[in-house]
Enzyme design. Structure first.
Site, PDB file in Angstrom:
ATOM      1  N   ARG A   1       0.844  -1.190   0.000  1.00 56.56           N
ATOM      2  CA  ARG A   1       0.000   0.000   0.000  1.00 56.56           C
ATOM      3  C   ARG A   1       0.881   1.242   0.000  1.00 56.56           C
ATOM      4  O   ARG A   1       1.894   1.294   0.709  1.00 56.56           O
ATOM      5  CB  ARG A   1      -0.922   0.025   1.230  1.00 56.56           C
ATOM      6  CG  ARG A   1      -1.985  -1.068   1.251  1.00 56.56           C
ATOM      7  CD  ARG A   1      -3.058  -0.799   0.207  1.00 56.56           C
ATOM      8  NE  ARG A   1      -4.145  -1.772   0.266  1.00 56.56           N
ATOM      9  CZ  ARG A   1      -4.183  -2.897  -0.421  1.00 56.56           C
ATOM     10  NH1 ARG A   1      -3.176  -3.214  -1.208  1.00 56.56           N
ATOM     11  NH2 ARG A   1      -5.213  -3.707  -0.337  1.00 56.56           N
TER      12      ARG A   1
ATOM     13  N   HIS B   1       1.299  -0.265 -10.436  1.00 56.01           N
ATOM     14  CA  HIS B   1       0.353  -1.131  -9.718  1.00 56.01           C
ATOM     15  C   HIS B   1       0.097  -2.426 -10.506  1.00 56.01           C
ATOM     16  O   HIS B   1      -1.050  -2.797 -10.785  1.00 56.01           O
ATOM     17  CB  HIS B   1      -0.959  -0.402  -9.459  1.00 56.01           C
ATOM     18  CG  HIS B   1      -1.681  -0.941  -8.250  1.00 56.01           C
ATOM     19  ND1 HIS B   1      -2.325  -0.125  -7.338  1.00 56.01           N
ATOM     20  CD2 HIS B   1      -1.864  -2.207  -7.793  1.00 56.01           C
ATOM     21  CE1 HIS B   1      -2.877  -0.876  -6.388  1.00 56.01           C
ATOM     22  NE2 HIS B   1      -2.598  -2.142  -6.645  1.00 56.01           N
TER      23      HIS B   1
END
Length: 310
Positions: free
Chosen positions: A225, A273
């Site tokens: 994260r 990502h």
């Protein structure tokens, strides 16, 4: 009885699940109609990823569970209208993808591959890397993804230490926990892998104070994260050489703004990502199994602890 399953997720997710879900449900012996629109009072289960079309779960009085398509549920769990059981996605395909990404970048750092990829400019710089058994790797976060990566790295011979907020015992792994354990694992972490959930307690796990605990020149891999790292503190540590390089796949704002200093920093690798993606085929099997369990009165898989946020 035919169940009504509402697939509520961004449009881009639907094409890959349109075929995979009915196939998985049929294989599990479940009669169900998967739809993108249904009267709330008729919905038995919601297959969900955050979207603007469904933010209020109050009308779904018949719904037995909300089944997340994502491993992270920090954007779902705090919703005060969500009173139904919430299950996060633990997808074998996602775990395998994360394993591949983490092992690849750990090996890149361990072997010093960048020196050769970018060229030695004619210098016969004969530096032999240590064996894996002499390289210490810290894995912060021992959920499904963290355990998968830690076990694989340990199997390759690395000196792996795993850290979690709460004590855990995992066969074949050295595990520590709590604030003292975090200090211990960071002091020995030549390569640090971040796979913690996004909660108020984990925000800025790597900050100026904790980055200073790492061995000089340590490497960081963050596919977890973006909020786990204090960006300003990391940039400062990169400038002093306290951190040798950082591979970052997740960010506080995505897409990463074009003017963000990470893009141009010579000691930062930005990936968009891509470390791990939920695979529709294997994720559909997890969803089907949870629906089977729900209909059989069995405990659902991967129930979210709403208080903890994961």
């Amino acid at each position: 009885m035919t169940l009504t399953l509402l697939f509520s997720a961004p449009d881009r997710a639907w094409p890959s699940y349109e075929t995979a879900l009915p196939q998985a449900l049929k294989a599990a012996g479940i009669e169900a109609h998967v739809t993108r629109e249904a009267a709330p009072e008729a919905v038995d289960y919601i297959i969900y990823a955050p979207n603007d079309m469904l933010t209020d779960f109050t009308p779904y009085t018949r719904t037995k569970a909300v089944l997340s398509l994502w491993a992270g549920v920090e954007k779902i769990a705090p919703n005060p209208t969500l009173t139904q059981p919430l299950c996060r996605m633990v997808d074998p395909g996602l775990a395998e993808g994360m394993r591949d990404y983490v092992v690849g970048h750990v090996m890149r750092y361990h072997l010093g591959m960048d020196r050769h990829i970018h060229g030695l400019n004619g210098a016969w710089d004969h530096i032999t890397p240590p064996l894996a058994r002499d390289r210490s790797v810290a894995v912060l976060g021992l959920g499904e993804l963290g355990q998968t990566c830690a076990r694989t790295l340990a199997a390759l011979g690395f000196l792996v230490t795993g850290w979690s907020r709460r004590p855990k015992e995992i066969a074949g792994l050295t595990c520590v926990s709590g604030s003292e354990g975090l200090e211990t694992v960071l002091r020995r972490g030549e390569i640090v892998v971040l796979l913690l959930p996004n909660t108020p307690e984990t925000e800025n796990t790597l900050n100026a104070e904790t980055l200073a605990l790492l061995p000089k020149g340590a490497r960081i891999v963050n596919p977890g994260r973006g909020s786990l790292i204090d960006d300003d503190a990391l940039l400062a540590a990169l400038e002093t050489g306290q951190i040798g390089h950082a591979t970052l796949d997740v960010f506080r704002t995505e897409p990463l703004p074009q003017d963000h200093p990470y893009w141009a920093h010579p000691n930062v690798t930005v990936t968009p990502h891509i470390a791990a993606e939920t695979r529709a085929q294997t994720a559909a099997e997890v969803i089907a199994e949870n629906i089977r369990r729900g209909e059989a009165g069995e405990i659902l898989l991967h129930l979210v602890d709403r208080a903890a946020g994961y």
